[in-house]
Design a protein around this motif. Structure first.
Motif, short mmCIF file in Angstrom:
data_model
loop_
_atom_site.label_atom_id
_atom_site.label_comp_id
_atom_site.label_asym_id
_atom_site.label_seq_id
_atom_site.Cartn_x
_atom_site.Cartn_y
_atom_site.Cartn_z
N SER A 141 -1.64 0.20 -10.81
CA SER A 141 -0.22 -0.29 -11.06
C SER A 141 0.32 -1.35 -10.56
O SER A 141 -0.44 -1.94 -9.80
CB SER A 141 0.66 0.96 -10.74
OG SER A 141 0.87 1.03 -9.31
N ASN A 142 1.30 -1.91 -11.18
CA ASN A 142 1.88 -3.42 -10.57
C ASN A 142 2.46 -2.72 -9.30
O ASN A 142 3.11 -1.82 -9.15
CB ASN A 142 3.07 -3.59 -11.36
CG ASN A 142 2.70 -4.36 -12.69
OD1 ASN A 142 1.58 -5.16 -12.61
ND2 ASN A 142 3.60 -4.44 -13.66
N GLY A 143 2.34 -3.54 -8.08
CA GLY A 143 2.68 -3.39 -6.72
C GLY A 143 1.82 -2.26 -6.09
O GLY A 143 2.18 -2.03 -5.04
N ALA A 144 0.68 -2.15 -6.57
CA ALA A 144 -0.28 -1.01 -5.94
C ALA A 144 -0.94 -1.75 -4.49
O ALA A 144 -1.36 -0.97 -3.88
CB ALA A 144 -1.31 -0.53 -6.74
N GLY A 145 -0.85 -2.86 -4.47
CA GLY A 145 -1.27 -3.54 -3.20
C GLY A 145 -2.64 -4.65 -3.72
O GLY A 145 -3.29 -5.14 -2.66
N LYS A 146 -2.90 -4.58 -4.80
CA LYS A 146 -4.29 -5.34 -5.05
C LYS A 146 -4.31 -6.85 -4.76
O LYS A 146 -5.32 -7.23 -4.19
CB LYS A 146 -4.47 -5.23 -6.57
CG LYS A 146 -4.52 -3.77 -7.17
CD LYS A 146 -4.55 -3.75 -8.80
CE LYS A 146 -3.53 -4.66 -9.62
NZ LYS A 146 -2.19 -3.98 -9.47
N SER A 147 -3.27 -7.47 -5.15
CA SER A 147 -2.98 -8.85 -4.86
C SER A 147 -2.98 -9.10 -3.14
O SER A 147 -3.81 -9.88 -2.71
CB SER A 147 -2.06 -9.77 -5.40
OG SER A 147 -2.26 -9.79 -6.63
N THR A 148 -2.27 -8.12 -2.54
CA THR A 148 -2.05 -8.27 -1.09
C THR A 148 -3.48 -7.89 -0.52
O THR A 148 -3.89 -8.85 0.36
CB THR A 148 -1.13 -7.25 -0.61
OG1 THR A 148 0.03 -7.46 -1.54
CG2 THR A 148 -0.97 -7.22 0.67
N ALA A 181 2.74 -2.39 2.12
CA ALA A 181 1.77 -2.70 0.85
C ALA A 181 0.45 -2.10 0.75
O ALA A 181 -0.24 -1.84 -0.07
CB ALA A 181 1.88 -4.27 0.52
N PHE A 216 5.63 -5.35 4.56
CA PHE A 216 6.36 -6.43 4.23
C PHE A 216 7.63 -6.23 4.83
O PHE A 216 8.14 -5.06 4.64
CB PHE A 216 6.52 -6.95 2.69
CG PHE A 216 5.29 -7.53 2.57
CD1 PHE A 216 4.59 -8.76 2.76
CD2 PHE A 216 4.38 -6.86 1.61
CE1 PHE A 216 3.55 -9.49 2.41
CE2 PHE A 216 3.04 -7.42 1.07
CZ PHE A 216 2.68 -8.47 1.19
N HIS A 264 8.50 -2.42 3.33
CA HIS A 264 7.53 -2.11 1.99
C HIS A 264 6.14 -1.90 2.38
O HIS A 264 5.70 -2.99 2.81
CB HIS A 264 7.57 -2.69 1.04
CG HIS A 264 6.90 -2.39 -0.17
ND1 HIS A 264 7.15 -1.03 -0.80
CD2 HIS A 264 5.49 -2.61 -0.50
CE1 HIS A 264 6.07 -0.86 -1.80
NE2 HIS A 264 4.99 -1.82 -1.38
#
Ligand SMILES: Nc1ncnc2c1ncn2[C@@H]1O[C@H](COP(=O)(O)OP(=O)(O)O)[C@@H](O)[C@H]1O
Ligand SMILES: [Mg+2]
Length: 341
Positions: A40-47, A21, A11, A19
């Protein structure tokens, strides 16, 4: 089968906010895999899910869906192949439309002629009623109510239905597609699918024969048993349907109260099992990650750091998961909710 090869996503490249991701990620989803994803939060799962569904474009890499690269297909073109469900119950359904209109829209998605989108026959209506009844939430009596009046859990359950009720292909189409989607083993695939079809048809015919001959059964019982036998036949053949949607669930129960969340998870599990759907489910709840699915992956900083399946997955404990997490993800922390479940 879905193969992700060398997927990378950065990103804001070239800025102070740059960043990475997703970091050169590789993943093979086998037909019928039900994968839970934690991290963790921000690990890239949703991405990752957004890249699979096409709502985000990866910088590099391929996404092979049954051997065909879909990485360059628009989200719209990919829509029939993926059912994406998000955390927010408001996102999946249209508030101002009735329950039946939402279902009809989802079922006819991808159809060109919009004239037919809005005609709902009596047969369709009873199909939707039957589907809603299977959710066990009493929604079958609320077909003509606006979705905006429903609770978050009811909306998520409807969103799940919408993601999985696209028009079912005929048996003939299923056999044709199965061969088409297996170009490398064309003859073998054709032989296999035809053999299974004829075997299952014979089994169904034999069952019907013995049900009809059974004088101990009432007419009603007979018709019920014949319907059951047909459903079993139908389910077997649909295992070969390569055009079934892949379900992408992004913390879809996180906004619900615990009781409703577990009800929606039960519904999810049943739909996935009955339709043999390939599924990726992101969850922040470690108990759920262990309880559901046949495979679990852990993500950290855009990479897959743990990938366990089968018996190994079944026997996992939360303590082991936390241990795996701290070993594989230096300087990364799980959120409290992940740990506390
Ligand atoms: N549209 C975006 N623009 C900029 N950064 C983003 C965007 N989407 C996600 N990110 C960043 O990418 C990283 C991964 O995000 P995400 O995939 O949402 O993580 P997860 O779902 O695992 O919590 C985070 O650091 C997040 O801030
Ligand atoms: Mg997320």
């Amino acid at each position: 089968m879905i193969e992700l090869k060398n997927i990378t996503k950065t990103f804001n490249p070239g800025t102070v906010n740059e960043h990475k991701a997703i970091d050169n990620l590789n993943l093979v989803l086998n037909e019928g895999d039900f994968i839970t994803v934690i991290g963790s939060n921000g690990a890239g799962k949703s991405t990752l899910l957004n890249i699979i569904s096409g709502s985000l474009e990866a910088d590099t890499g391929f996404i092979l869906l049954n051997g065909t690269n879909v990485a360059n297909l628009s989200e719209h073109r990919r829509a029939p192949y993926f059912g994406h469900v998000f955390q927010d119950p408001m996102k999946g359904t249209a508030t101002d439309m009735t329950v039946i209109e939402n279902l009809a829209l989802a079922r006819n998605r991808g159809k060109r002629n919009s004239m037919f989108r809005w005609s709902i026959s009596n047969k369709d209506k009873s199909y939707y009623e039957e589907q809603l009844k299977s959710l066990g939430l009493g929604l079958e009596s609320r077909l003509y109510q606006k979705v905006g009046l429903l609770s978050g859990g009811q909306r998520q359950a409807i969103t799940l239905l919408m993601a999985t009720i696209s028009q079912k292909p005929s048996f003939k189409q299923i056999r044709k597609d199965y061969v088409k989607f297996n170009p490398a083993r064309r003859d073998e695939a054709k032989e296999e699918v035809e053999r299974v079809y004829h075997e299952q048809k014979e089994i169904y015919k034999a069952k019907v024969k013995s049900i009809v001959k059974d004088h101990g059964l009432s007419v009603q019982e007979k018709s019920h048993k014949i319907k059951e036998a047909y459903n079993a036949f139908d389910t077997k053949i649909r295992e070969y349907d390569v055009t079934k949607p892949v379900l992408l669930l992004d913390e879809h129960t996180a906004a619900l109260d615990p009781k409703t969340a577990s009800k929606v998870l039960e519904i999810t599990e049943r739909i996935v099992r009955e339709q043999h759907l390939t599924t990726i489910m992101i969850t922040h709840n470690m108990n759920d990650a262990i309880k559901y699915g046949n495979r679990l992956i852990m993500m950290s900083k855009g990479k897959i750091t743990v990938d366990v399946s089968g018996d190994e997955k079944k026997k996992l404990t939360i303590t082991q998961l936390l241990d795996m997490f701290s070993k594989s993800s230096e300087n990364d922390t799980l959120s409290d909710s992940a740990i506390l479940g």
